[in-house]
Design a protein around this motif. Structure first.
Motif, PDB file in Angstrom:
ATOM      1  N   ARG A  97      43.834   8.457 -16.394  1.00  0.00           N
ATOM      2  CA  ARG A  97      43.846   9.289 -15.161  1.00  0.00           C
ATOM      3  C   ARG A  97      42.356   9.140 -14.476  1.00  0.00           C
ATOM      4  NH1 ARG A  97      46.883  13.486 -15.615  1.00  0.00           N
ATOM      5  NH2 ARG A  97      45.695  15.017 -14.461  1.00  0.00           N
ATOM      6  N   LEU A  98      41.524   8.618 -15.174  1.00  0.00           N
ATOM      7  CA  LEU A  98      40.005   8.472 -14.493  1.00  0.00           C
ATOM      8  C   LEU A  98      40.104   7.217 -13.421  1.00  0.00           C
ATOM      9  CD1 LEU A  98      37.452   9.272 -17.210  1.00  0.00           C
ATOM     10  CD2 LEU A  98      37.664  10.608 -15.183  1.00  0.00           C
ATOM     11  N   LEU A  99      40.855   6.303 -14.032  1.00  0.00           N
ATOM     12  CA  LEU A  99      40.857   4.895 -13.158  1.00  0.00           C
ATOM     13  C   LEU A  99      41.891   5.449 -11.999  1.00  0.00           C
ATOM     14  CD1 LEU A  99      40.677   1.845 -12.952  1.00  0.00           C
ATOM     15  CD2 LEU A  99      42.804   1.761 -14.302  1.00  0.00           C
ATOM     16  N   ALA A 100      42.738   6.281 -12.093  1.00  0.00           N
ATOM     17  CA  ALA A 100      43.698   6.706 -10.998  1.00  0.00           C
ATOM     18  C   ALA A 100      42.905   7.209 -10.042  1.00  0.00           C
ATOM     19  CB  ALA A 100      44.950   7.411 -11.343  1.00  0.00           C
ATOM     20  N   VAL A 101      41.962   8.187 -10.304  1.00  0.00           N
ATOM     21  CA  VAL A 101      40.966   9.097  -9.492  1.00  0.00           C
ATOM     22  C   VAL A 101      40.092   7.946  -8.730  1.00  0.00           C
ATOM     23  CG1 VAL A 101      38.880  10.399  -9.518  1.00  0.00           C
ATOM     24  CG2 VAL A 101      40.911  11.250 -11.014  1.00  0.00           C
ATOM     25  N   SER A 102      39.774   7.017  -9.393  1.00  0.00           N
ATOM     26  CA  SER A 102      38.621   6.077  -8.914  1.00  0.00           C
ATOM     27  C   SER A 102      39.455   5.159  -7.812  1.00  0.00           C
ATOM     28  CB  SER A 102      38.264   4.866  -9.982  1.00  0.00           C
ATOM     29  OG  SER A 102      37.709   5.727 -10.931  1.00  0.00           O
ATOM     30  N   ASP A 103      40.898   4.925  -8.148  1.00  0.00           N
ATOM     31  CA  ASP A 103      41.520   4.179  -6.988  1.00  0.00           C
ATOM     32  C   ASP A 103      41.655   4.834  -5.800  1.00  0.00           C
ATOM     33  OD1 ASP A 103      41.576   1.671  -8.721  1.00  0.00           O
ATOM     34  OD2 ASP A 103      43.658   2.196  -9.584  1.00  0.00           O
ATOM     35  N   ALA A 104      42.215   6.072  -5.882  1.00  0.00           N
ATOM     36  CA  ALA A 104      42.365   7.147  -4.758  1.00  0.00           C
ATOM     37  C   ALA A 104      41.018   7.214  -4.025  1.00  0.00           C
ATOM     38  CB  ALA A 104      42.866   8.110  -5.310  1.00  0.00           C
ATOM     39  N   LEU A 105      40.148   7.413  -4.809  1.00  0.00           N
ATOM     40  CA  LEU A 105      38.811   7.482  -4.099  1.00  0.00           C
ATOM     41  C   LEU A 105      38.277   6.349  -3.165  1.00  0.00           C
ATOM     42  CD1 LEU A 105      36.656   9.189  -6.753  1.00  0.00           C
ATOM     43  CD2 LEU A 105      37.199  10.415  -4.563  1.00  0.00           C
ATOM     44  N   LEU A 106      38.594   5.251  -3.734  1.00  0.00           N
ATOM     45  CA  LEU A 106      38.391   3.881  -3.242  1.00  0.00           C
ATOM     46  C   LEU A 106      39.259   3.926  -1.848  1.00  0.00           C
ATOM     47  CD1 LEU A 106      36.381   1.446  -3.201  1.00  0.00           C
ATOM     48  CD2 LEU A 106      38.142   0.267  -4.504  1.00  0.00           C
ATOM     49  N   LEU A 107      40.694   4.144  -1.921  1.00  0.00           N
ATOM     50  CA  LEU A 107      41.572   4.240  -0.835  1.00  0.00           C
ATOM     51  C   LEU A 107      41.023   4.983   0.235  1.00  0.00           C
ATOM     52  CD1 LEU A 107      44.934   3.990  -2.718  1.00  0.00           C
ATOM     53  CD2 LEU A 107      43.940   2.400  -1.190  1.00  0.00           C
ATOM     54  N   LEU A 108      40.403   6.353  -0.098  1.00  0.00           N
ATOM     55  CA  LEU A 108      39.883   7.297   0.703  1.00  0.00           C
ATOM     56  C   LEU A 108      38.354   7.051   1.506  1.00  0.00           C
ATOM     57  CD1 LEU A 108      40.889  10.464  -1.353  1.00  0.00           C
ATOM     58  CD2 LEU A 108      41.942   9.702   1.065  1.00  0.00           C
ATOM     59  N   ASP A 109      37.766   5.706   0.930  1.00  0.00           N
ATOM     60  CA  ASP A 109      36.550   5.204   1.445  1.00  0.00           C
ATOM     61  C   ASP A 109      35.580   6.009   0.996  1.00  0.00           C
ATOM     62  OD1 ASP A 109      37.798   3.199   3.042  1.00  0.00           O
ATOM     63  OD2 ASP A 109      38.242   4.590   4.619  1.00  0.00           O
ATOM     64  N   ARG A 110      35.735   6.651  -0.245  1.00  0.00           N
ATOM     65  CA  ARG A 110      34.444   7.162  -0.957  1.00  0.00           C
ATOM     66  C   ARG A 110      33.842   6.459  -2.142  1.00  0.00           C
ATOM     67  NH1 ARG A 110      37.100  13.153  -2.330  1.00  0.00           N
ATOM     68  NH2 ARG A 110      35.091  13.198  -3.365  1.00  0.00           N
ATOM     69  N   ASP A 111      33.432   5.104  -1.546  1.00  0.00           N
ATOM     70  CA  ASP A 111      33.060   4.312  -2.358  1.00  0.00           C
ATOM     71  C   ASP A 111      32.074   4.753  -3.541  1.00  0.00           C
ATOM     72  OD1 ASP A 111      34.618   2.991  -0.466  1.00  0.00           O
ATOM     73  OD2 ASP A 111      33.220   1.605   0.210  1.00  0.00           O
ATOM     74  N   GLU A 112      31.109   5.376  -3.210  1.00  0.00           N
ATOM     75  CA  GLU A 112      30.069   5.656  -4.192  1.00  0.00           C
ATOM     76  C   GLU A 112      30.845   6.715  -5.273  1.00  0.00           C
ATOM     77  OE1 GLU A 112      26.448   7.371  -2.572  1.00  0.00           O
ATOM     78  OE2 GLU A 112      25.995   5.569  -1.336  1.00  0.00           O
ATOM     79  N   ASP A 113      31.622   7.623  -4.969  1.00  0.00           N
ATOM     80  CA  ASP A 113      32.250   8.433  -5.856  1.00  0.00           C
ATOM     81  C   ASP A 113      33.299   7.474  -6.610  1.00  0.00           C
ATOM     82  OD1 ASP A 113      30.989  10.655  -4.894  1.00  0.00           O
ATOM     83  OD2 ASP A 113      32.432  11.072  -3.424  1.00  0.00           O
ATOM     84  N   ALA A 114      34.000   6.639  -6.035  1.00  0.00           N
ATOM     85  CA  ALA A 114      34.754   5.647  -6.935  1.00  0.00           C
ATOM     86  C   ALA A 114      34.088   4.980  -7.961  1.00  0.00           C
ATOM     87  CB  ALA A 114      35.428   4.784  -6.039  1.00  0.00           C
ATOM     88  N   GLU A 115      32.770   4.234  -7.426  1.00  0.00           N
ATOM     89  CA  GLU A 115      32.156   3.484  -8.574  1.00  0.00           C
ATOM     90  C   GLU A 115      31.668   4.328  -9.759  1.00  0.00           C
ATOM     91  OE1 GLU A 115      28.705   0.455  -8.458  1.00  0.00           O
ATOM     92  OE2 GLU A 115      29.066   1.186  -6.641  1.00  0.00           O
ATOM     93  N   GLN A 116      31.517   5.424  -9.425  1.00  0.00           N
ATOM     94  CA  GLN A 116      30.773   6.502 -10.645  1.00  0.00           C
ATOM     95  C   GLN A 116      32.242   6.858 -11.447  1.00  0.00           C
ATOM     96  OE1 GLN A 116      28.772   9.934  -9.171  1.00  0.00           O
ATOM     97  NE2 GLN A 116      29.634  11.211 -11.210  1.00  0.00           N
ATOM     98  N   GLU A 117      33.002   6.950 -10.815  1.00  0.00           N
ATOM     99  CA  GLU A 117      34.433   7.400 -11.705  1.00  0.00           C
ATOM    100  C   GLU A 117      34.922   6.167 -12.438  1.00  0.00           C
ATOM    101  OE1 GLU A 117      35.843  10.313 -12.391  1.00  0.00           O
ATOM    102  OE2 GLU A 117      33.948  11.020 -11.205  1.00  0.00           O
ATOM    103  N   TYR A 118      34.756   4.849 -11.911  1.00  0.00           N
ATOM    104  CA  TYR A 118      35.095   3.735 -12.426  1.00  0.00           C
ATOM    105  C   TYR A 118      34.262   3.334 -13.738  1.00  0.00           C
ATOM    106  CZ  TYR A 118      38.133   1.630  -8.760  1.00  0.00           C
ATOM    107  OH  TYR A 118      39.293   1.246  -7.876  1.00  0.00           O
ATOM    108  N   ARG A 119      32.929   3.847 -13.596  1.00  0.00           N
ATOM    109  CA  ARG A 119      32.169   3.421 -14.742  1.00  0.00           C
ATOM    110  C   ARG A 119      32.582   4.692 -15.888  1.00  0.00           C
ATOM    111  NH1 ARG A 119      28.377  -0.120 -14.083  1.00  0.00           N
ATOM    112  NH2 ARG A 119      27.763  -0.277 -11.967  1.00  0.00           N
ATOM    113  N   ARG A 120      32.988   6.058 -15.483  1.00  0.00           N
ATOM    114  CA  ARG A 120      33.455   6.886 -16.383  1.00  0.00           C
ATOM    115  C   ARG A 120      34.551   6.527 -17.062  1.00  0.00           C
ATOM    116  NH1 ARG A 120      34.557  12.542 -14.914  1.00  0.00           N
ATOM    117  NH2 ARG A 120      34.443  12.787 -16.990  1.00  0.00           N
TER     118      ARG A 120
END
Length: 485
Positions: free
Chosen positions: A56-79
């Motif tokens: 689910r965290l990976l899915a959140v990260s992918d959605a954030l990257l698609l929404l151009d929220r790159d910094e948030d995506a990187e943080q969730e990828y690490r989580r």
């Protein structure tokens, strides 16, 4: 090429079995709805996470990257990577995959290629992960002007996809292959004969098995399953591009509407690269006024956001439009900049990334290069540790404790960060890099007459049995087979 399309499709297919609502939203082209369906996991602390939450965290990260929220995506990828504690193979592949898509979005093509190629040659990757990685390798080669290598990677992806349970994997690879053909056909047209970077792609017939227009006809498409808006809308966009490039005035109205107001892509906005492709199609089809209008829709922020070292289409389009307006001095300056960039990319960066071969190949095309994709996957402080390892890898006494002391952290902290970020410990990375160094020397045999063990000892490996066992596990062949191959 709109990379978001293929990232969204890969993310949807990877999550389809476990997160059906999320996957359906992505296939509908709605990453905001996809994010909402899984965002609750972001509010949980690390101790509140349960089994499966890394997905689910990976899915959140992918959605954030698609929404151009790159910094948030990187943080969730690490989580997500920290939550993946029990499976080293999954963590290692997840780390490469996440970094590969992030690098691709930033136009760091060599780093992206390295990440995806590692997965293709990784025994721990699942079939679906290998398909996605082969797709990534194909995209990189295509964008770098290496069309034959791109076609080889996508053919490999198609072979793997034919074994997958979900037939949408095959549809995704078919769509991507058509996208490459359309891009080459539009940018390689006679009307754009001075677009040297893409004209070079026409020297290879890798994607040109019949005209792209014929292959996009509904009766010619071998997409046998019920599709989703994300695929159907992109197929429509590709058809309009080709029709406009061929001089179809009715299609020019449709394409102009799609490129300015159409909500066909993930995020419900028109990516800059989609509008630039429409500008080139308009120039190819003789619709100069349309090309000017579309180019004017690009804001300074969007143009600044396009990677400066890979803005070839934008520079070329601006040069052509300036010449069309009679601004010859500006046109010459822009075309000179375009020519320098194209030549640099074709001569230097493009030749660095080899083609990815088969998943289990031991050929030079799938060797695992020690490139900056590893540094990119580590937090800034720990990149210093990786650089220290690279600089001292040939020293026999190099230890994890020494590396940790160099950046002033505990050995346990270093171990944990490497495991969470790379899926391997520092010690395992050192062993892997040493084996790669041994292999490179055995391939070149530059010293002539030196034994395998002599070569291994220079890299700090003194036991022949340890060498043979580890070497075969990593490369699927013995050191002597490499030396005599």
């Amino acid at each position: 090429m709109v990379i978001k399309i293929y990232f969204a499709l890969a993310a949807a297919l990877a999550a389809k079995a476990t997160l059906p609502r999320y996957a359906a939203a992505l296939l509908d082209g709605d990453p905001e709805r996809a994010y909402d369906s899984v965002s609750d996991v972001s509010d949980r602390g690390s101790r509140q996470l349960i089994d499966g939450d890394e997905g689910r965290l990976l899915a959140v990260s992918d959605a954030l990257l698609l929404l151009d929220r790159d910094e948030d995506a990187e943080q969730e990828y690490r989580r997500a990577q920290k939550a993946c504690r029990s499976d080293d193979d999954r963590l290692r592949v997840m780390s490469c995959r996440n970094a590969g898509w992030q690098a691709l979005k930033r136009a760091r093509y060599f780093a992206a290629h390295s990440c995806f190629a590692r997965i293709v040659s990784d025994d721990g990757a699942t079939l679906e992960q290998a398909i996605e990685a082969s797709m990534g390798v194909g995209i990189v080669h295509h964008l770098m002007g290496q069309q034959r290598h791109a076609a080889e990677a996508l053919e490999h992806a198609a072979q793997l996809a034919s074994e997958a349970l979900d037939p949408l994997w095959s549809d995704t690879i078919a769509l991507l292959t058509l996208d490459c053909a359309v891009r080459i056909e539009v940018c390689g047209s006679a009307q754009l004969a001075d677009h040297a970077f893409w004209q070079s792609g026409r020297e290879s017939d890798a994607f040109l098995h019949g005209s792209a227009a014929q292959r996009l006809a509904p009766e010619s498409l071998h997409l046998q399953r019920a599709r989703r808006p994300l695929i159907d809308n992109h197929l429509d966009y590709l058809r309009q591009l080709l029709a406009v490039a061929d001089g179809n005035s009715a299609a020019s109205l449709r394409l102009a509407a799609i490129a300015v107001d159409g909500a066909l892509w993930p995020g419900r906005n028109v990516p800059a690269e989609a509008r630039i492709a429409a500008v080139l199609a308009a120039l190819s089809g003789g619709f100069g006024a349309m090309a000017e209008r579309l180019l004017e829709t690009l804001t300074k922020r969007e143009m600044d956001g396009i990677a400066p070292r890979w803005n070839l289409d934008l520079l070329y389009a601006r040069a052509k439009v300036a010449a069309q307006r009679g601004h010859m001095q500006s046109a010459l300056q822009l075309y000179a900049s375009y020519s320098r960039e194209a030549l640099h990319c074709l001569r230097s960066e493009a030749v660095q990334a080899p083609a990815a071969g088969s998943r289990r190949s031991t050929s030079t095309s799938t060797s695992t290069p020690t490139t900056d994709d590893i540094a990119m996957r580590l937090p800034a402080k720990y990149r210093r540790a990786y650089r220290y390892i690279v600089e001292h890898i040939a020293e026999h006494g190099l230890t994890t404790r020494e590396v940790a002391a160099h950046i002033q952290v505990t050995e346990r902290a270093l171990q944990m960060m490497f495991k969470h970020s790379l899926g391997v410990s520092p010690g395992a990375l050192i062993r892997q890099m040493r084996l790669e160094g041994i292999r490179d020397e055995l391939r070149t045999d530059a010293r002539g007459g030196v034994t395998v063990l002599d070569t291994a000892r220079r890299w700090g490996v003194n036991s022949r049995s340890t060498l043979v066992k580890s070497y075969r596990k990593q490369f699927n062949e013995s050191p002597s087979e490499t030396l005599n191959g």
